[in-house]
Write an enzyme that holds these catalytic residues in place. Structure first.
Site, PDB file in Angstrom:
ATOM      1  N   HIS A   1       0.438   4.069  -2.889  1.00  0.00           N
ATOM      2  CA  HIS A   1      -0.114   5.389  -2.577  1.00  0.00           C
ATOM      3  C   HIS A   1       0.877   6.502  -2.887  1.00  0.00           C
ATOM      4  O   HIS A   1       0.470   7.644  -3.094  1.00  0.00           O
ATOM      5  CB  HIS A   1      -0.571   5.438  -1.114  1.00  0.00           C
ATOM      6  CG  HIS A   1      -1.874   4.750  -0.888  1.00  0.00           C
ATOM      7  ND1 HIS A   1      -2.851   5.229  -0.027  1.00  0.00           N
ATOM      8  CD2 HIS A   1      -2.393   3.627  -1.436  1.00  0.00           C
ATOM      9  CE1 HIS A   1      -3.891   4.414  -0.052  1.00  0.00           C
ATOM     10  NE2 HIS A   1      -3.637   3.431  -0.893  1.00  0.00           N
TER      11      HIS A   1
ATOM     12  N   ASP B   1     -14.870  -3.655  -5.453  1.00  0.00           N
ATOM     13  CA  ASP B   1     -14.556  -5.060  -5.745  1.00  0.00           C
ATOM     14  C   ASP B   1     -15.677  -5.694  -6.563  1.00  0.00           C
ATOM     15  O   ASP B   1     -15.431  -6.344  -7.584  1.00  0.00           O
ATOM     16  CB  ASP B   1     -14.383  -5.855  -4.448  1.00  0.00           C
ATOM     17  CG  ASP B   1     -13.260  -5.338  -3.567  1.00  0.00           C
ATOM     18  OD1 ASP B   1     -12.199  -4.988  -4.123  1.00  0.00           O
ATOM     19  OD2 ASP B   1     -13.447  -5.295  -2.340  1.00  0.00           O
TER      20      ASP B   1
ATOM     21  N   ASP C   1      -2.023 -14.806  -4.412  1.00  0.00           N
ATOM     22  CA  ASP C   1      -2.504 -15.739  -5.434  1.00  0.00           C
ATOM     23  C   ASP C   1      -3.754 -15.124  -6.065  1.00  0.00           C
ATOM     24  O   ASP C   1      -4.015 -13.929  -5.893  1.00  0.00           O
ATOM     25  CB  ASP C   1      -2.782 -17.120  -4.837  1.00  0.00           C
ATOM     26  CG  ASP C   1      -3.781 -17.091  -3.678  1.00  0.00           C
ATOM     27  OD1 ASP C   1      -4.545 -16.102  -3.553  1.00  0.00           O
ATOM     28  OD2 ASP C   1      -3.803 -18.057  -2.881  1.00  0.00           O
TER      29      ASP C   1
ATOM     30  N   TRP D   1      -9.968  -9.758   2.468  1.00  0.00           N
ATOM     31  CA  TRP D   1     -10.651 -10.135   1.238  1.00  0.00           C
ATOM     32  C   TRP D   1     -10.540 -11.635   0.986  1.00  0.00           C
ATOM     33  O   TRP D   1     -11.354 -12.207   0.273  1.00  0.00           O
ATOM     34  CB  TRP D   1     -10.052  -9.386   0.063  1.00  0.00           C
ATOM     35  CG  TRP D   1     -10.410  -7.946  -0.035  1.00  0.00           C
ATOM     36  CD1 TRP D   1     -11.402  -7.379  -0.794  1.00  0.00           C
ATOM     37  CD2 TRP D   1      -9.754  -6.840   0.618  1.00  0.00           C
ATOM     38  NE1 TRP D   1     -11.410  -6.008  -0.645  1.00  0.00           N
ATOM     39  CE2 TRP D   1     -10.411  -5.649   0.223  1.00  0.00           C
ATOM     40  CE3 TRP D   1      -8.677  -6.739   1.509  1.00  0.00           C
ATOM     41  CZ2 TRP D   1     -10.032  -4.389   0.675  1.00  0.00           C
ATOM     42  CZ3 TRP D   1      -8.301  -5.492   1.971  1.00  0.00           C
ATOM     43  CH2 TRP D   1      -8.964  -4.330   1.551  1.00  0.00           C
ATOM     44  N   THR D   2      -9.512 -12.248   1.549  1.00  0.00           N
ATOM     45  CA  THR D   2      -9.259 -13.673   1.340  1.00  0.00           C
ATOM     46  C   THR D   2      -8.947 -14.346   2.670  1.00  0.00           C
ATOM     47  O   THR D   2      -8.549 -13.683   3.646  1.00  0.00           O
ATOM     48  CB  THR D   2      -8.081 -13.893   0.375  1.00  0.00           C
ATOM     49  OG1 THR D   2      -6.887 -13.355   0.962  1.00  0.00           O
ATOM     50  CG2 THR D   2      -8.344 -13.237  -0.975  1.00  0.00           C
TER      51      THR D   2
ATOM     52  N   ARG E   1       0.825  -1.215   0.000  1.00  0.00           N
ATOM     53  CA  ARG E   1       0.000   0.000   0.000  1.00  0.00           C
ATOM     54  C   ARG E   1       0.858   1.263   0.000  1.00  0.00           C
ATOM     55  O   ARG E   1       0.537   2.254  -0.661  1.00  0.00           O
ATOM     56  CB  ARG E   1      -0.912  -0.036   1.226  1.00  0.00           C
ATOM     57  CG  ARG E   1      -1.910   1.098   1.316  1.00  0.00           C
ATOM     58  CD  ARG E   1      -2.908   0.843   2.429  1.00  0.00           C
ATOM     59  NE  ARG E   1      -3.683   2.040   2.721  1.00  0.00           N
ATOM     60  CZ  ARG E   1      -3.790   2.610   3.926  1.00  0.00           C
ATOM     61  NH1 ARG E   1      -3.164   2.075   4.954  1.00  0.00           N
ATOM     62  NH2 ARG E   1      -4.490   3.694   4.090  1.00  0.00           N
TER      63      ARG E   1
ATOM     64  N   HIS F   1      -5.534  -7.084  -3.612  1.00  0.00           N
ATOM     65  CA  HIS F   1      -6.330  -7.199  -2.390  1.00  0.00           C
ATOM     66  C   HIS F   1      -6.375  -8.625  -1.868  1.00  0.00           C
ATOM     67  O   HIS F   1      -6.957  -8.872  -0.814  1.00  0.00           O
ATOM     68  CB  HIS F   1      -7.756  -6.685  -2.624  1.00  0.00           C
ATOM     69  CG  HIS F   1      -7.885  -5.207  -2.483  1.00  0.00           C
ATOM     70  ND1 HIS F   1      -8.868  -4.476  -3.120  1.00  0.00           N
ATOM     71  CD2 HIS F   1      -7.151  -4.311  -1.800  1.00  0.00           C
ATOM     72  CE1 HIS F   1      -8.733  -3.206  -2.824  1.00  0.00           C
ATOM     73  NE2 HIS F   1      -7.693  -3.071  -2.023  1.00  0.00           N
ATOM     74  N   THR F   2      -5.767  -9.538  -2.583  1.00  0.00           N
ATOM     75  CA  THR F   2      -5.576 -10.871  -2.013  1.00  0.00           C
ATOM     76  C   THR F   2      -4.733 -10.784  -0.740  1.00  0.00           C
ATOM     77  O   THR F   2      -4.783 -11.669   0.107  1.00  0.00           O
ATOM     78  CB  THR F   2      -4.917 -11.822  -3.032  1.00  0.00           C
ATOM     79  OG1 THR F   2      -4.992 -13.162  -2.549  1.00  0.00           O
ATOM     80  CG2 THR F   2      -3.475 -11.448  -3.286  1.00  0.00           C
TER      81      THR F   2
END
Length: 347
Positions: free
Chosen positions: A106, A296, A275, A267-268, A102, A235-236
């Site tokens: 950013h 998403d 992955d 998210w996962t 991130r 976002h994984t």
């Protein structure tokens, strides 16, 4: 120490006309957001050594030539390689992969392709180290990323912040099991907070028209629909914390025990593994403990986005290939390189 650095930096700026070619590099620490923690004794010595002395003319010429050679590149390749190893160790011990990704994003994601001048155009220029930009709403919590890498920054004065942010981001992807990213280095830093971009350049997680908003932001950067979808796949990694972003649950079965500080909503399920599970989970929407933001969901609702999202859900190799290319592209946005062709660490 900070006062001594500031004094040294002022001396260097005042003597620039007298031939102090390393002044701008040595003064950097005095202007950084973490002025106290980055103002190490080593940096003080670098600044003081760069000041002009009463040496004989020949000795001064030799010193100036050596300084000019050292200043030929924005960052030193050997120090970049050493810093990469320190970042790998940091990742192994703190599991900070998501926030380092991130951080790099950013810093570069403020780029505006419609503005030609540097640094007004934004992008990967190290401006995120300054307090004024850290306080932008989209950057909530990123002060923690800066605290994590500040010891590495202090250890390697021959690396710009802009390069360090992107090195940390790419290394985090690779160490989480992601693809090797074709990075180059040599980014030049902005020098002061007045060169930070205005707020509002980064994506919003919950706009009224998610697909339109994503295109507005990413098209401004010069990216396309494929880039939007494949980069969303990062976002994984990571979690959303409601106290920072306003999104997500305070904790779930996947995050209540960490690693790192517990809490947030991921998210996962394996949120430290890179992955293609993000695309699979968003497509199925079966697990209420996993996060699905409006931006998403738009990846499978917008017809043009859906083509790529379906592809990446079905084919991890295709996702990795396209992601590596898009991440490298993102990391270069708005950057000014010295040398202009950049520095490769894998030559």
């Amino acid at each position: 120490m900070a006062e001594r650095l500031a004094t040294a930096a002022a001396t260097l700026r005042a003597s620039a006309a007298a031939g102090a070619p390393a002044a701008s590099r040595a003064a950097r620490a005095g202007r950084a957001f973490f002025s106290n923690s980055s103002a190490s004794p080593a940096r003080a010595r670098v600044a003081l050594r760069a000041a002009p002395s009463r040496l004989p003319q020949k000795a001064r010429a030799v010193r100036c030539a050596a300084a000019a050679a050292a200043a030929a590149a924005a960052s030193d390749a050997a120090q970049l390689k050493a810093a990469r190893e320190d970042i790998r160790e940091l990742l192994r011990t703190t599991h900070c992969h998501p926030i380092l990704v991130r951080l790099g994003w950013h810093d570069s994601g403020t780029y505006d392709k419609n503005i030609e001048e540097w640094p007004q155009r934004g992008g990967a220029n190290g401006s995120l180290r300054f307090d004024v930009e850290l306080k932008h709403g989209a950057n909530a919590g990123l002060i923690n990323a800066l605290k994590l890498i500040q010891p590495i920054e202090g250890k390697y004065p021959g690396i710009t912040y802009a390069d360090l942010f992107q090195l940390a981001s790419a290394t985090a992807i690779e160490e989480a099991g992601g693809p090797k990213i074709p990075m180059k280095y040599g980014r030049v830093d902005v020098t002061g907070p007045e060169q930070c971009p205005p707020e509002g350049k980064l994506p919003d997680a919950g706009p009224s028209s998610p697909a339109d908003h994503l295109r507005e932001v990413f098209y401004r950067m010069g990216l396309d629909d494929k880039d939007i979808v494949v980069l969303s796949g990062a976002h994984t990694l990571g979690r959303s914390r409601p106290e920072r972003s306003g999104w997500g649950k305070p904790e779930t079965k996947y995050t209540k025990n960490g690693p790192g500080a517990p809490g947030g909503q991921s998210w996962t399920a394996e949120w430290l593994k890179f992955d293609n599970s993000y695309f699979k989970e968003i497509k199925e929407k079966r697990d209420q403990d996993l996060l699905v933001l409006p931006t998403d969901a738009a990846l499978f609702e917008d017809p043009a986005f859906k083509v790529y999202a379906e592809k990446y859900a079905a084919d991890q190799d295709a996702f990795f290939k396209d992601y590596a290319e898009a991440h490298a592209k993102l990391s270069n946005l708005g950057a000014k390189f010295n040398p202009p062709q950049g520095i490769s660490l894998d030559d």
